[in-house]
Scaffold this active site. Sequence first.
Site, PDB file in Angstrom:
ATOM      1  N   ASN A  13      12.565  12.590 -29.295  1.00  6.12           N
ATOM      2  CA  ASN A  13      12.116  13.950 -29.606  1.00  6.12           C
ATOM      3  C   ASN A  13      10.958  14.241 -28.655  1.00  6.12           C
ATOM      4  O   ASN A  13       9.855  13.741 -28.853  1.00  6.12           O
ATOM      5  CB  ASN A  13      11.662  14.032 -31.069  1.00  6.12           C
ATOM      6  CG  ASN A  13      11.038  15.387 -31.392  1.00  6.12           C
ATOM      7  OD1 ASN A  13      11.114  16.321 -30.589  1.00  6.12           O
ATOM      8  ND2 ASN A  13      10.417  15.497 -32.563  1.00  6.12           N
ATOM      9  N   TRP A  14      11.258  15.016 -27.645  1.00  9.14           N
ATOM     10  CA  TRP A  14      10.252  15.258 -26.604  1.00  9.14           C
ATOM     11  C   TRP A  14       9.166  16.227 -27.065  1.00  9.14           C
ATOM     12  O   TRP A  14       8.168  16.404 -26.370  1.00  9.14           O
ATOM     13  CB  TRP A  14      10.928  15.810 -25.350  1.00  9.14           C
ATOM     14  CG  TRP A  14      11.809  14.825 -24.623  1.00  9.14           C
ATOM     15  CD1 TRP A  14      12.205  13.586 -25.047  1.00  9.14           C
ATOM     16  CD2 TRP A  14      12.399  15.008 -23.318  1.00  9.14           C
ATOM     17  NE1 TRP A  14      13.000  12.987 -24.102  1.00  9.14           N
ATOM     18  CE2 TRP A  14      13.139  13.838 -23.023  1.00  9.14           C
ATOM     19  CE3 TRP A  14      12.374  16.046 -22.383  1.00  9.14           C
ATOM     20  CZ2 TRP A  14      13.849  13.684 -21.829  1.00  9.14           C
ATOM     21  CZ3 TRP A  14      13.082  15.885 -21.190  1.00  9.14           C
ATOM     22  CH2 TRP A  14      13.804  14.719 -20.927  1.00  9.14           C
ATOM     23  N   GLU A 100       6.300  18.449 -38.107  1.00 10.66           N
ATOM     24  CA  GLU A 100       5.452  19.396 -37.363  1.00 10.66           C
ATOM     25  C   GLU A 100       5.897  20.828 -37.613  1.00 10.66           C
ATOM     26  O   GLU A 100       5.076  21.752 -37.649  1.00 10.66           O
ATOM     27  CB  GLU A 100       5.455  19.034 -35.867  1.00 10.66           C
ATOM     28  CG  GLU A 100       4.625  17.773 -35.633  1.00 10.66           C
ATOM     29  CD  GLU A 100       5.088  16.911 -34.482  1.00 10.66           C
ATOM     30  OE1 GLU A 100       5.831  17.390 -33.612  1.00 10.66           O
ATOM     31  OE2 GLU A 100       4.692  15.720 -34.457  1.00 10.66           O
ATOM     32  N   GLU A 170      10.576   9.861 -41.462  1.00  9.28           N
ATOM     33  CA  GLU A 170       9.376   9.844 -40.634  1.00  9.28           C
ATOM     34  C   GLU A 170       8.143  10.052 -41.516  1.00  9.28           C
ATOM     35  O   GLU A 170       7.797  11.199 -41.845  1.00  9.28           O
ATOM     36  CB  GLU A 170       9.425  10.979 -39.604  1.00  9.28           C
ATOM     37  CG  GLU A 170      10.577  10.897 -38.637  1.00  9.28           C
ATOM     38  CD  GLU A 170      10.255  11.583 -37.318  1.00  9.28           C
ATOM     39  OE1 GLU A 170      10.419  10.924 -36.290  1.00  9.28           O
ATOM     40  OE2 GLU A 170       9.815  12.738 -37.315  1.00  9.28           O
ATOM     41  N   GLY A 237       9.010   9.804 -30.579  1.00 12.82           N
ATOM     42  CA  GLY A 237       8.223  10.865 -29.945  1.00 12.82           C
ATOM     43  C   GLY A 237       7.635  10.382 -28.633  1.00 12.82           C
ATOM     44  O   GLY A 237       8.312  10.319 -27.605  1.00 12.82           O
ATOM     45  N   GLY A 238       6.367  10.011 -28.663  1.00 12.91           N
ATOM     46  CA  GLY A 238       5.634   9.650 -27.446  1.00 12.91           C
ATOM     47  C   GLY A 238       6.355   8.663 -26.545  1.00 12.91           C
ATOM     48  O   GLY A 238       6.401   8.841 -25.319  1.00 12.91           O
TER      49      GLY A 238
HETATM   50  P1  13P Z   1       5.759   9.480 -32.342  1.00 13.32           P
HETATM   51  O1  13P Z   1       6.837   8.485 -31.943  1.00 13.32           O
HETATM   52  O2  13P Z   1       5.014  10.045 -31.179  1.00 13.32           O
HETATM   53  O3  13P Z   1       4.900   8.949 -33.430  1.00 13.32           O
HETATM   54  O4  13P Z   1       6.558  10.725 -32.967  1.00 13.32           O
HETATM   55  C1  13P Z   1       7.532  10.491 -33.923  1.00 13.32           C
HETATM   56  C2  13P Z   1       8.240  11.755 -34.185  1.00 13.32           C
HETATM   57  O5  13P Z   1       7.677  12.679 -34.746  1.00 13.32           O
HETATM   58  C3  13P Z   1       9.618  11.873 -33.726  1.00 13.32           C
HETATM   59  O6  13P Z   1      10.213  13.015 -34.234  1.00 13.32           O
END
Ligand code: 13P
Length: 255
Positions: A13-14, A100, A170, A237-238
Site C-alpha cells: 500500500n503505497w 487512515e 491492521e 506500507g513503508g
Molecule cells: P506500515 O507498513 O507503514 O506500518 O503501514 C501499514 C499499512 O497501513 C498498510 O496498509
Amino acid sequence: MDKKLRKAVIAGNWKMNKTPEQTEALINGIKPLVASAECDVIVCVPFVCLDAALKAAEGSNIKVGAQNCHWAKSGAFTGEISADMLASMGVPYVITGHSERRTYFGDTDVTVKNRTRAALDAGLTVILCVGEHLEQREQGTTFEVVRAQVKIALGEVSEQELERIIIAYEPVWAIGTGKTATAAQANEVNKAIRELIGELYSKASADKTVIQYGGSMNGANAAELLAQYDVDGGLIGGASLKAAEFASIVTAASK
Ligand code: 13P
C-alpha cells in the site's frame, strides 16, 4: 499459513507516495525480484499512478490495486473515484476501510460496507482493512471491535462473492509506528476473524479466505509473522516503497 488451503497475498500500500514516473521505476525495480514468487503480489498505488502501474506491470506477475473507491456509480462527489472507473481501466484490486481513511476522511463501518459492495458490483477484488486502536486493545475490546468491523463490512456480501474479499488485519497502533504486533497477537486476531467467517458463512469459506496482517511489517519480521497458521500474507506500507525490501517479504511468503 496453510498452503494447502490458501495462497499467500503480499500487497504493497503505497499510500500518498510516488509520482507516475516514480511508479514506473519502482515497479520496474520490483519486477525481476518477484518474478518467481509463489504468492500473489499486488501494488496499491495512488489513483494518478494507476495507468503507469498497469503499463509497467503488464506481462509480469505484479497486479495493481487502488486504495479506495466511492460507493456510488457516478454523481456529484467531487474528488472521488468510482469502482466502475477503476474496473474500466482494468484495475483488479481495491483497498477499502483503511484506518487512515477511517481516521482522516470520515469513513465508518457503514461507508466501508458500501464501498466494498460497490467494488464487488464492479467486479473488483477487495482488500478490506480492519483493526483496533491502542485504547481499544488496552481496554480489552480488540475482538469485539474487529468482529463488528468485519461483520458490518460483509453485511451484503454473498458466500460466492467472499472469494473476492481479502481481509487485512491492521492494528492501528502498529501502522507506521515501527511497533509490530507480535506474531502471536497477529495470529490470534486473524484466527478470530476466520472463526467469524465460519459463523457467517461456512467452515469451507473460512478455510479459503485470505487474511493478511499489516502494520510495520518489513523484511526483518515478515518470516515470523507469515509462519503463523492464520496469517496468509501482508499489507505493507513503508517497506513496500523499497524494491529490495518489498521483494524480501514476497520471498518470505513464498517459502
Ligand atoms: P506500515 O507498513 O507503514 O506500518 O503501514 C501499514 C499499512 O497501513 C498498510 O496498509
